[in-house]
Enzyme design. Structure first.
Site, short mmCIF file in Angstrom:
data_model
loop_
_atom_site.label_atom_id
_atom_site.label_comp_id
_atom_site.label_asym_id
_atom_site.label_seq_id
_atom_site.Cartn_x
_atom_site.Cartn_y
_atom_site.Cartn_z
N ASP A 81 -31.23 4.21 14.28
CA ASP A 81 -32.29 4.30 15.26
C ASP A 81 -31.66 4.41 16.66
O ASP A 81 -30.44 4.40 16.81
CB ASP A 81 -33.29 3.13 15.17
CG ASP A 81 -34.66 3.56 15.69
OD1 ASP A 81 -35.07 4.71 15.41
OD2 ASP A 81 -35.33 2.77 16.38
N ASP B 5 -29.81 6.07 9.42
CA ASP B 5 -29.42 6.20 10.83
C ASP B 5 -29.53 4.81 11.46
O ASP B 5 -30.04 3.88 10.86
CB ASP B 5 -30.37 7.16 11.57
CG ASP B 5 -31.82 6.76 11.39
OD1 ASP B 5 -32.47 7.29 10.48
OD2 ASP B 5 -32.30 5.87 12.12
N1 ADE Z 1 -36.93 6.93 8.80
C1 ADE Z 1 -35.60 7.14 8.78
N2 ADE Z 1 -35.04 6.81 9.96
C2 ADE Z 1 -36.05 6.38 10.76
C3 ADE Z 1 -36.13 5.90 12.10
N3 ADE Z 1 -35.04 5.79 12.86
N4 ADE Z 1 -37.34 5.54 12.58
C4 ADE Z 1 -38.45 5.64 11.80
N5 ADE Z 1 -38.44 6.09 10.54
C5 ADE Z 1 -37.25 6.45 10.01
#
Ligand code: ADE
Length: 281
Positions: free
Chosen positions: A221, A219
């Site tokens: 974030d 992703d």
């Molecule tokens: N693991 C996978 N995506 C994450 C995210 N956006 N923040 C923290 N840990 C993760």
């Protein structure tokens, strides 16, 4: 069911994260569940035979993904791996991307970590009268990183993109970051974010094991979009790319198993500092 003992030392280990809970295509030969002074590992350690070489596989979050990031018995995991003979760990982790150019499903071989855990996880073997301070300036193993890079480069035509180097922000979780935090991590130079690089990397260093993390972006974030990150998104990308993740880890294991007794695997990561000031009470 598999034997609960194995009579040869196992030098190479994989710690699997979310989305990499087992390795397919290897022959399981044992499942070890050693009781360490810090309890049992996250899951029984699977011993897999790979070209005649034993490889340990440990599911960080447990067989049923029952351990949240802050509940992982990391000291038991590292102590158990060390106990069965492990000298080198390839650790896999699903991460959020903090950079436009690191797209979901891209791989990153990080070379730095910023600790944003909150000190609630047991994070050292050195306490209670056993005092030691290990160097941690370079938390990962450059020689292992070079192997991962070579393997990923060979897979580039097959939709594998690898970013060489980068900083993992390891946050406490289990909640994802706020948008302000996510932007702050970007301003700090963070490349990716996860909840599991620490204390694993620190404890591996204290145990004098070679350690390299392979990250896969699941992703962007929350800095990137107006949406929230959610688990469904992480799982969707992880599943979409788990074949490549397994192929990449498999290629790395091919290389390491060829050098099972060589320097790459067996080099002692003794820091010269870990035993300094050790006092036995
Ligand atoms: N693991 C996978 N995506 C994450 C995210 N956006 N923040 C923290 N840990 C993760």
């Amino acid at each position: 069911s598999l034997p609960d003992h194995f009579d040869r030392p196992v030098h190479i280990a994989v710690i699997g994260g979310t989305g990499l809970t087992k390795m397919e295509g290897y022959t399981p030969v044992a499942a070890l569940n050693p009781l360490t002074p810090w309890g049992f590992p996250s899951a029984p350690i699977q011993i897999l035979e790979h070209n005649g070489v034993p490889i340990a596989f440990l599911a960080r979050h447990g067989q049923y993904h029952q351990h949240a990031p802050h509940e992982i018995p990391t000291r038991a995991n590292i102590a158990a791996l060390r106990h069965i003979g492990v000298r080198t760990i390839i650790a896999f982790s699903a991460v959020g991307s903090l950079r436009e150019e690191i797209k979901p499903m891209d791989f990153v071989v990080p070379d730095q970590i910023i600790d944003r855990t909150k000190g609630i996880r047991p994070f050292t073997f050195f306490e209670g009268g056993l005092v030691g301070h290990v160097g941690f300036a370079d938390p990962f193993d450059a020689k292992l990183a070079a192997v991962v890079k070579r393997c990923a480069t060979a897979m580039q035509g097959d939709g594998v993109t690898l970013h060489s180097g980068g900083t993992v922000i390891c946050m406490e979780g289990p909640q994802f970051s706020t948008r302000a935090e996510s932007n702050m991590y970007r301003s700090w130079g963070g490349s990716v974010i996860n909840m599991s690089a620490l204390p694993e990397a620190k404890l591996a260093r204290e145990a004098e094991l070679g350690y390299q993390m392979i990250c896969m972006a699941t992703d962007y974030d929350c800095w990137h979009t107006t949406e929230d990150v959610d688990v469904a998104m992480v799982m969707k990308y992880m599943e979409a790319n788990s074949v490549n993740a397994k192929r990449l880890v498999g290629a790395v294991l091919d290389e390491l198993s060829k050098q099972e007794h060589g320097d790459l695997v067996m080099a002692t990561h003794w820091q010269g500092t870990s035993a300094m000031g050790v006092k036995y009470c």
